[in-house]
Write a protein that holds these residues in place. Structure first.
Motif, PDB file in Angstrom:
ATOM      1  N   GLY A  33       4.026  20.716 -24.385  1.00  0.00           N
ATOM      2  CA  GLY A  33       3.912  21.925 -25.197  1.00  0.00           C
ATOM      3  C   GLY A  33       2.538  22.551 -25.088  1.00  0.00           C
ATOM      4  O   GLY A  33       2.391  23.780 -25.050  1.00  0.00           O
ATOM      5  N   LYS A  34       1.492  21.714 -25.015  1.00  0.00           N
ATOM      6  CA  LYS A  34       0.119  22.208 -24.896  1.00  0.00           C
ATOM      7  C   LYS A  34      -0.085  22.912 -23.555  1.00  0.00           C
ATOM      8  O   LYS A  34      -0.713  23.959 -23.477  1.00  0.00           O
ATOM      9  CB  LYS A  34      -0.858  21.044 -25.047  1.00  0.00           C
ATOM     10  N   SER A  35       0.493  22.339 -22.511  1.00  0.00           N
ATOM     11  CA  SER A  35       0.403  22.929 -21.177  1.00  0.00           C
ATOM     12  C   SER A  35       1.160  24.257 -21.127  1.00  0.00           C
ATOM     13  O   SER A  35       0.725  25.210 -20.489  1.00  0.00           O
ATOM     14  CB  SER A  35       0.965  21.954 -20.153  1.00  0.00           C
ATOM     15  N   ASN A  36       2.308  24.323 -21.810  1.00  0.00           N
ATOM     16  CA  ASN A  36       3.084  25.558 -21.868  1.00  0.00           C
ATOM     17  C   ASN A  36       2.295  26.677 -22.548  1.00  0.00           C
ATOM     18  O   ASN A  36       2.344  27.832 -22.123  1.00  0.00           O
ATOM     19  CB  ASN A  36       4.406  25.340 -22.612  1.00  0.00           C
ATOM     20  N   MET A  37       1.594  26.338 -23.612  1.00  0.00           N
ATOM     21  CA  MET A  37       0.812  27.349 -24.338  1.00  0.00           C
ATOM     22  C   MET A  37      -0.349  27.853 -23.488  1.00  0.00           C
ATOM     23  O   MET A  37      -0.674  29.042 -23.510  1.00  0.00           O
ATOM     24  CB  MET A  37       0.308  26.799 -25.673  1.00  0.00           C
ATOM     25  N   LYS A  38      -0.981  26.964 -22.719  1.00  0.00           N
ATOM     26  CA  LYS A  38      -2.057  27.390 -21.809  1.00  0.00           C
ATOM     27  C   LYS A  38      -1.504  28.376 -20.780  1.00  0.00           C
ATOM     28  O   LYS A  38      -2.128  29.387 -20.473  1.00  0.00           O
ATOM     29  CB  LYS A  38      -2.684  26.187 -21.106  1.00  0.00           C
ATOM     30  N   PHE A  39      -0.339  28.052 -20.244  1.00  0.00           N
ATOM     31  CA  PHE A  39       0.319  28.924 -19.274  1.00  0.00           C
ATOM     32  C   PHE A  39       0.650  30.275 -19.909  1.00  0.00           C
ATOM     33  O   PHE A  39       0.443  31.331 -19.311  1.00  0.00           O
ATOM     34  CB  PHE A  39       1.583  28.239 -18.750  1.00  0.00           C
ATOM     35  N   PHE A  40       1.147  30.259 -21.133  1.00  0.00           N
ATOM     36  CA  PHE A  40       1.492  31.469 -21.878  1.00  0.00           C
ATOM     37  C   PHE A  40       0.252  32.347 -22.097  1.00  0.00           C
ATOM     38  O   PHE A  40       0.270  33.542 -21.832  1.00  0.00           O
ATOM     39  CB  PHE A  40       2.126  31.068 -23.214  1.00  0.00           C
ATOM     40  N   TYR A  41      -0.831  31.735 -22.566  1.00  0.00           N
ATOM     41  CA  TYR A  41      -2.069  32.496 -22.803  1.00  0.00           C
ATOM     42  C   TYR A  41      -2.670  33.022 -21.508  1.00  0.00           C
ATOM     43  O   TYR A  41      -3.193  34.140 -21.469  1.00  0.00           O
ATOM     44  CB  TYR A  41      -3.082  31.647 -23.563  1.00  0.00           C
ATOM     45  N   ALA A  42      -2.584  32.242 -20.443  1.00  0.00           N
ATOM     46  CA  ALA A  42      -3.081  32.713 -19.143  1.00  0.00           C
ATOM     47  C   ALA A  42      -2.273  33.926 -18.692  1.00  0.00           C
ATOM     48  O   ALA A  42      -2.834  34.891 -18.147  1.00  0.00           O
ATOM     49  CB  ALA A  42      -3.003  31.603 -18.108  1.00  0.00           C
ATOM     50  N   GLY A  43      -0.974  33.910 -18.916  1.00  0.00           N
ATOM     51  CA  GLY A  43      -0.127  35.048 -18.565  1.00  0.00           C
ATOM     52  C   GLY A  43      -0.503  36.302 -19.340  1.00  0.00           C
ATOM     53  O   GLY A  43      -0.537  37.407 -18.783  1.00  0.00           O
ATOM     54  N   ILE A  44      -0.801  36.137 -20.622  1.00  0.00           N
ATOM     55  CA  ILE A  44      -1.217  37.279 -21.445  1.00  0.00           C
ATOM     56  C   ILE A  44      -2.530  37.849 -20.927  1.00  0.00           C
ATOM     57  O   ILE A  44      -2.685  39.068 -20.780  1.00  0.00           O
ATOM     58  CB  ILE A  44      -1.338  36.871 -22.930  1.00  0.00           C
TER      59      ILE A  44
END
Length: 101
Positions: A3-14
């Motif tokens: 989940g932590k890795s997913n959020m990093k990916f999400f924020y990087a996309g933003i």
């Protein structure tokens, strides 16, 4: 992925999407003709001029990807707002359709 890795990916996309929104008005061609050029090859000239002169049914809140009177900063703001709106809608729909029964 955790989940932590997913959020990093999400924020990087933003961040990447907003960076593109900021750079787009400065990198875009001042004389684009993609859609109009393609339509010109299919639609006859008299109909094209009639279409161009007609008024839209619903007005755009930010026509031509800009906010009137703000110049390039208005273009950046319009693209950023649109990007965040699409991301928000996508995120919301993802939450709705990802509910576990």
């Amino acid at each position: 992925m955790s989940g932590k890795s997913n959020m990093k990916f999400f924020y990087a996309g933003i961040v990447i999407a907003l960076l593109l929104a900021v750079l787009a008005p400065f990198l875009a061609s001042p004389d684009p003709d993609g859609l109009e050029s393609a339509a010109g090859g299919i639609v006859e000239e008299s109909k094209m001029s009639q279409i161009e002169e007609s008024q839209p049914v619903v007005g755009s809140p930010m026509p031509d990807y800009s906010i009137e009177g703000l110049g390039k900063s208005g273009e950046v703001l319009a693209i950023a707002v649109g990007t965040l709106a699409v991301m928000g809608i996508s995120f919301g729909l993802g939450k709705v359709f990802n509910k576990k029964a």
